[in-house]
Write an enzyme that holds these catalytic residues in place. Structure first.
Site, PDB file in Angstrom:
ATOM      1  N   ASP A   1       3.264  60.161  13.693  1.00  9.01           N
ATOM      2  CA  ASP A   1       3.733  60.771  14.930  1.00  9.01           C
ATOM      3  C   ASP A   1       3.470  59.867  16.138  1.00  9.01           C
ATOM      4  O   ASP A   1       2.322  59.691  16.538  1.00  9.01           O
ATOM      5  CB  ASP A   1       3.026  62.126  15.105  1.00  9.01           C
ATOM      6  CG  ASP A   1       3.424  62.855  16.364  1.00  9.01           C
ATOM      7  OD1 ASP A   1       4.469  62.513  16.944  1.00  9.01           O
ATOM      8  OD2 ASP A   1       2.697  63.779  16.756  1.00  9.01           O
TER       9      ASP A   1
ATOM     10  N   ASP B   1       9.472  59.870  20.766  1.00 12.05           N
ATOM     11  CA  ASP B   1       8.535  60.683  19.985  1.00 12.05           C
ATOM     12  C   ASP B   1       9.089  60.951  18.590  1.00 12.05           C
ATOM     13  O   ASP B   1       9.970  61.789  18.409  1.00 12.05           O
ATOM     14  CB  ASP B   1       8.287  61.998  20.736  1.00 12.05           C
ATOM     15  CG  ASP B   1       7.325  62.929  20.027  1.00 12.05           C
ATOM     16  OD1 ASP B   1       6.795  62.553  18.962  1.00 12.05           O
ATOM     17  OD2 ASP B   1       7.096  64.046  20.529  1.00 12.05           O
TER      18      ASP B   1
END
Length: 424
Positions: free
Chosen positions: A131, A310
């Site tokens: 992530d 992201d």
């Protein structure tokens, strides 16, 4: 990437035949990633319940990031604001719980980019989400008291000769009131042949029910230390400081097949031309770049905004007023869900969406922008750009996988920049 769904297939690490043909010396650090599903159901319709759940999870993830940032630096960048904890409506949670109890189907598979990591000596293996929108590593502990941990791989510190208990605690709160929390440890961590020592992480002893049906064990954050809840260097920062990677950057290639994360460089087999780099504003702790614009066709709809890249977010989000302005330039577009900021457009005339940061223009394909029809047989479809106030200010957008699937993305600590290149 705190949004969770079921994963159908496991992940292989490094030197897979299906991965790009890297030279042997490059194979270390290569993580082959599975096909990722979308928010489209098998019948081609938009999965609103799942989309709302992901929006709630994304809101709370970045809320926690801002809390971490304020705690670590003493302030927030101008315009940033810690929003109240978002919660999922009970009816939607009940619908999702019912679906999670049913047999798995293809459209219910992976919502994350995941791979195996090894922690401890000897190594204990865990499946984690990679992530770029968070900075901590956590996995379940053998001391976990939550029922959610029953189907997870669990870290046993007593079985590792290199494990060390550190001071402090780790805690993340979710919209249903549950938490992911635990003590702080350090140990050896290995990802795709890249080993670091004394990596700070949390073997959590409470695990939110949000993760109950998800075989992902934990999260490995790839952002900057400023948003670390653990107040520690993330794995890749540690790897570079210990000389474990060849280059202080990593590359993401996300696609319907043969996706990969390459730790320690960029895979030139997967992109054409040069990589266009843009400086990162490190004050936020995110991979945040400035000077963006978005166009519909040949018309620039909104310009001069920041973007956070992201990999842990499925779609794209922008401030409500800016997203409204964008869709005003899309013929036939209408507000579909005012509560959650989703817009629709005519399925037979998907907008030609592109982003630019002052250099090349990068297009979002119609397949990546279209989340499915509003209902079975409907002529309107839902766009992958939603209006949402995430507390990131009125000039910051969040670009997740609906964006990243259109380009090769390099996250460079060496250049303090994010780079984009056109796919080969």
């Amino acid at each position: 990437m705190f949004a969770k769904a079921s994963l159908v297939s496991f992940i292989a690490l490094s030197m897979l035949a299906s991965a790009s043909p890297l030279q042997p010396q490059q194979a270390r650090g290569l993580i082959a990633l599975p096909k990722r599903s979308t928010l489209t159901k098998s019948d081609g319709t938009f999965d609103l319940d799942k989309a709302i759940a992901q929006t709630v999870a994304t809101s709370n993830k970045h809320r926690q990031n801002l809390i971490n940032l304020q705690n670590n630096t003493g302030s927030l960048p101008q315009g940033f604001e810690i929003k109240p904890l978002a919660s999922l409506p009970t009816k939607i949670q009940d619908n999702l719980n019912k679906r999670q109890a049913e047999a798995l189907t293809d459209e219910e598979d992976d919502e994350e980019w995941a791979g195996t990591v090894s922690i401890g000596t000897p190594g204990q293996k865990f499946l984690v989400d990679f992530d770029t929108g968070s900075s901590d590593l956590w996995i379940p502990s053998s001391s976990c008291t939550s029922t959610t941990c029953s189907q997870k791989s669990k870290y046993d510190s007593s079985s590792s000769s290199t494990s060390s208990k550190e001071s402090g605690t780790f805690s993340i709160q979710y919209g249903d009131g549950s938490t992911v929390s635990g003590p702080v440890f350090s140990d050896n961590v290995t990802v795709a042949g890249i080993q670091v020592s004394k990596q700070t992480f949390s073997p959590v002893t409470t695990l939110s029910s949000t993760f109950a049906s998800d075989p992902i064990d934990g999260i490995l954050g790839l952002a900057f230390p400023a948003i670390s809840n653990l107040k520690a260097d993330p794995f890749f920062v540690t790897a570079n400081s210990q000389g474990a990677v060849d280059s202080n950057e990593f590359g993401f290639y996300l696609a319907s097949s043969k996706s990969e994360l390459y730790l320690g460089g960029a895979d030139s087999n997967l992109y054409s031309g040069s990589i266009e780099y843009h400086d990162v504003d490190t004050s936020s702790g995110f991979w945040q770049i400035t000077g963006a614009s978005i166009a519909s066709g040949s018309t620039t709809a909104v310009s001069n905004f920041d973007t956070i890249i992201d990999s842990g977010t499925t779609i794209m989000y922008g401030p409500p007023s800016a997203v409204k302005e964008f869709y005003a330039h899309v013929s036939g577009a209408k507000l579909y869900d005012s509560t959650n900021g989703f817009y629709s457009f005519p399925c037979d005339s998907a907008p030609e969406v592109s982003f630019s940061w002052g250099g090349d223009s990068f297009t979002v394909s119609s397949d990546n922008f279209n989340l499915g029809s509003t209902s079975s047989g409907a002529s309107t479809c839902v766009g992958a750009l939603a209006a949402q106030d995430l507390g990131l200010g009125d000039s910051t957008w969040l670009l997740g996988d609906s964006w990243m699937k259109n380009v090769y993305t390099v996250f460079s600590f060496a250049k303090t920049a994010v780079g984009f290149a056109k796919l080969s």
